[in-house]
Design a protein around this motif. Structure first.
Motif, PDB file in Angstrom:
ATOM      1  N   MET A   1       0.844  -1.166   0.000  1.00  0.00           N
ATOM      2  CA  MET A   1       0.000   0.000   0.000  1.00  0.00           C
ATOM      3  C   MET A   1       0.890   1.229   0.000  1.00  0.00           C
ATOM      4  SD  MET A   1      -2.955   1.419   2.649  1.00  0.00           S
ATOM      5  CE  MET A   1      -2.950   0.036   3.671  1.00  0.00           C
ATOM      6  N   GLY A   2       0.568   2.201  -0.833  1.00  0.00           N
ATOM      7  CA  GLY A   2       1.351   3.415  -0.940  1.00  0.00           C
ATOM      8  C   GLY A   2       1.066   4.379   0.209  1.00  0.00           C
ATOM      9  N   ILE A   3       1.875   5.405   0.292  1.00  0.00           N
ATOM     10  CA  ILE A   3       1.721   6.386   1.363  1.00  0.00           C
ATOM     11  C   ILE A   3       0.409   7.138   1.203  1.00  0.00           C
ATOM     12  CG2 ILE A   3       2.694   8.484   2.383  1.00  0.00           C
ATOM     13  CD1 ILE A   3       5.451   7.301   1.766  1.00  0.00           C
ATOM     14  N   PHE A   4       0.070   7.528  -0.030  1.00  0.00           N
ATOM     15  CA  PHE A   4      -1.188   8.257  -0.185  1.00  0.00           C
ATOM     16  C   PHE A   4      -2.375   7.371   0.185  1.00  0.00           C
ATOM     17  CE2 PHE A   4      -4.925   9.850  -2.378  1.00  0.00           C
ATOM     18  CZ  PHE A   4      -5.026  11.071  -1.715  1.00  0.00           C
ATOM     19  N   SER A   5      -2.323   6.093  -0.139  1.00  0.00           N
ATOM     20  CA  SER A   5      -3.407   5.181   0.264  1.00  0.00           C
ATOM     21  C   SER A   5      -3.534   5.150   1.782  1.00  0.00           C
ATOM     22  CB  SER A   5      -3.142   3.766  -0.246  1.00  0.00           C
ATOM     23  OG  SER A   5      -3.178   3.738  -1.643  1.00  0.00           O
ATOM     24  N   SER A   6      -2.412   5.175   2.473  1.00  0.00           N
ATOM     25  CA  SER A   6      -2.432   5.203   3.942  1.00  0.00           C
ATOM     26  C   SER A   6      -3.039   6.501   4.452  1.00  0.00           C
ATOM     27  CB  SER A   6      -1.020   5.039   4.502  1.00  0.00           C
ATOM     28  OG  SER A   6      -0.495   3.782   4.152  1.00  0.00           O
ATOM     29  N   ILE A   7      -2.716   7.614   3.796  1.00  0.00           N
ATOM     30  CA  ILE A   7      -3.299   8.902   4.180  1.00  0.00           C
ATOM     31  C   ILE A   7      -4.813   8.843   3.994  1.00  0.00           C
ATOM     32  CG2 ILE A   7      -3.477  11.350   3.542  1.00  0.00           C
ATOM     33  CD1 ILE A   7      -0.467  11.207   2.804  1.00  0.00           C
ATOM     34  N   MET A   8      -5.250   8.336   2.844  1.00  0.00           N
ATOM     35  CA  MET A   8      -6.690   8.232   2.583  1.00  0.00           C
ATOM     36  C   MET A   8      -7.377   7.357   3.617  1.00  0.00           C
ATOM     37  SD  MET A   8      -7.427   8.253  -1.520  1.00  0.00           S
ATOM     38  CE  MET A   8      -8.395   6.830  -1.321  1.00  0.00           C
ATOM     39  N   LYS A  10      -6.499   6.770   6.659  1.00  0.00           N
ATOM     40  CA  LYS A  10      -6.512   7.426   7.967  1.00  0.00           C
ATOM     41  C   LYS A  10      -7.513   8.573   8.023  1.00  0.00           C
ATOM     42  CE  LYS A  10      -2.680   5.502   9.876  1.00  0.00           C
ATOM     43  NZ  LYS A  10      -2.261   5.284  11.240  1.00  0.00           N
ATOM     44  N   ILE A  11      -7.737   9.250   6.895  1.00  0.00           N
ATOM     45  CA  ILE A  11      -8.626  10.419   6.895  1.00  0.00           C
ATOM     46  C   ILE A  11     -10.022  10.060   6.396  1.00  0.00           C
ATOM     47  CG2 ILE A  11      -9.025  12.728   5.954  1.00  0.00           C
ATOM     48  CD1 ILE A  11      -5.944  13.017   5.794  1.00  0.00           C
ATOM     49  N   LEU A  12     -10.111   9.500   5.209  1.00  0.00           N
ATOM     50  CA  LEU A  12     -11.425   9.227   4.630  1.00  0.00           C
ATOM     51  C   LEU A  12     -12.093   8.015   5.244  1.00  0.00           C
ATOM     52  CD1 LEU A  12     -10.732  10.002   0.864  1.00  0.00           C
ATOM     53  CD2 LEU A  12     -11.456  11.542   2.691  1.00  0.00           C
ATOM     54  N   GLY A  13     -11.313   7.115   5.812  1.00  0.00           N
ATOM     55  CA  GLY A  13     -11.885   5.936   6.444  1.00  0.00           C
ATOM     56  C   GLY A  13     -12.194   6.138   7.912  1.00  0.00           C
ATOM     57  N   ARG A  14     -12.016   7.350   8.412  1.00  0.00           N
ATOM     58  CA  ARG A  14     -12.162   7.644   9.838  1.00  0.00           C
ATOM     59  C   ARG A  14     -13.475   8.351  10.129  1.00  0.00           C
ATOM     60  NH1 ARG A  14     -10.375   8.964  14.656  1.00  0.00           N
ATOM     61  NH2 ARG A  14      -8.978  10.400  15.432  1.00  0.00           N
ATOM     62  N   PRO A  43     -19.475  12.041   1.322  1.00  0.00           N
ATOM     63  CA  PRO A  43     -18.255  12.861   1.351  1.00  0.00           C
ATOM     64  C   PRO A  43     -17.762  13.005   2.796  1.00  0.00           C
ATOM     65  CG  PRO A  43     -20.042  13.997   0.191  1.00  0.00           C
ATOM     66  CD  PRO A  43     -20.617  12.761   0.804  1.00  0.00           C
ATOM     67  N   VAL A  44     -16.470  13.122   2.956  1.00  0.00           N
ATOM     68  CA  VAL A  44     -15.863  13.242   4.281  1.00  0.00           C
ATOM     69  C   VAL A  44     -15.288  14.640   4.430  1.00  0.00           C
ATOM     70  CG1 VAL A  44     -14.028  12.383   5.791  1.00  0.00           C
ATOM     71  CG2 VAL A  44     -15.326  10.788   4.365  1.00  0.00           C
ATOM     72  N   ASP A  45     -15.656  15.321   5.511  1.00  0.00           N
ATOM     73  CA  ASP A  45     -15.131  16.647   5.821  1.00  0.00           C
ATOM     74  C   ASP A  45     -13.705  16.476   6.352  1.00  0.00           C
ATOM     75  OD1 ASP A  45     -14.402  19.101   6.937  1.00  0.00           O
ATOM     76  OD2 ASP A  45     -16.437  19.530   7.644  1.00  0.00           O
ATOM     77  N   VAL A  46     -12.739  16.657   5.482  1.00  0.00           N
ATOM     78  CA  VAL A  46     -11.334  16.407   5.805  1.00  0.00           C
ATOM     79  C   VAL A  46     -10.871  17.284   6.963  1.00  0.00           C
ATOM     80  CG1 VAL A  46      -8.967  16.584   4.907  1.00  0.00           C
ATOM     81  CG2 VAL A  46     -10.778  15.578   3.492  1.00  0.00           C
ATOM     82  N   LEU A  53      -8.754  14.792  15.147  1.00  0.00           N
ATOM     83  CA  LEU A  53      -7.556  13.999  15.409  1.00  0.00           C
ATOM     84  C   LEU A  53      -6.484  14.842  16.103  1.00  0.00           C
ATOM     85  CD1 LEU A  53      -6.078  11.300  15.115  1.00  0.00           C
ATOM     86  CD2 LEU A  53      -5.356  12.034  12.847  1.00  0.00           C
ATOM     87  N   ALA A  54      -6.317  16.081  15.657  1.00  0.00           N
ATOM     88  CA  ALA A  54      -5.336  16.976  16.278  1.00  0.00           C
ATOM     89  C   ALA A  54      -5.694  17.221  17.743  1.00  0.00           C
ATOM     90  CB  ALA A  54      -5.263  18.301  15.515  1.00  0.00           C
ATOM     91  N   ALA A  55      -6.970  17.399  18.028  1.00  0.00           N
ATOM     92  CA  ALA A  55      -7.403  17.605  19.412  1.00  0.00           C
ATOM     93  C   ALA A  55      -7.103  16.374  20.262  1.00  0.00           C
ATOM     94  CB  ALA A  55      -8.885  17.942  19.457  1.00  0.00           C
ATOM     95  N   GLU A  56      -7.344  15.192  19.702  1.00  0.00           N
ATOM     96  CA  GLU A  56      -7.061  13.945  20.414  1.00  0.00           C
ATOM     97  C   GLU A  56      -5.576  13.802  20.716  1.00  0.00           C
ATOM     98  OE1 GLU A  56      -8.480  10.702  18.010  1.00  0.00           O
ATOM     99  OE2 GLU A  56     -10.569  11.378  18.133  1.00  0.00           O
ATOM    100  N   LYS A  57      -4.739  14.339  19.814  1.00  0.00           N
ATOM    101  CA  LYS A  57      -3.289  14.175  19.950  1.00  0.00           C
ATOM    102  C   LYS A  57      -2.620  15.379  20.595  1.00  0.00           C
ATOM    103  CE  LYS A  57      -2.568  10.751  16.523  1.00  0.00           C
ATOM    104  NZ  LYS A  57      -1.413   9.958  16.340  1.00  0.00           N
TER     105      LYS A  57
END
Length: 127
Positions: A1-8, A10-14, A43-46, A53-57
């Protein structure tokens, strides 16, 4: 799996979990040819996902403008080699690898690619 797939992932699958559907009567046999196609994904509000996620971290650094901070916040490799790979995946050829010019171009390319793949990315992030 590529890096962009991992980004997707983490963001779109969350997405927030939805309430379970109400019990439906047993389905009747319907030929596959007449069954309606599945609805397109919502659609996912990125920005909302990343802000949460930033608040959680505890802040997430400067993820809005820094590809390194975005990758770190997503618990992904932010090394120069990883960013070279991401540049190749997204076709980014701005500046030398690791330069501010390339990092800015990578960030913009990530936002554009997320928007093309079902993410709602506000103009404030894309500019």
């Amino acid at each position: 799996m590529g890096i962009f797939s991992s980004i997707m992932d983490k963001i779109l699958g969350r997405k927030k979990p939805e309430a379970p559907p109400a019990a439906a009567p047993a389905p009747t046999a319907t030929p596959a040819a007449t069954a309606p196609p599945p609805p397109p994904p919502e659609p996912v509000d990125v920005e909302a996902v990343l802000s949460e996620l930033a608040a959680e971290k505890g802040g997430g650094g400067n993820w809005r403008t820094s590809i390194v901070d975005l990758l770190k916040m997503l618990d992904l490799d932010s090394s120069l080699d990883a960013r070279k790979e991401l540049a190749g995946e997204l076709g980014v050829a701005a500046g030398p690898h690791g330069s501010a010019e390339q990092n800015i171009a990578l960030q913009k390319a990530v936002w554009a690619a997320l928007a093309k793949n079902g993410g709602v990315v506000p103009a404030s992030l894309r500019d």
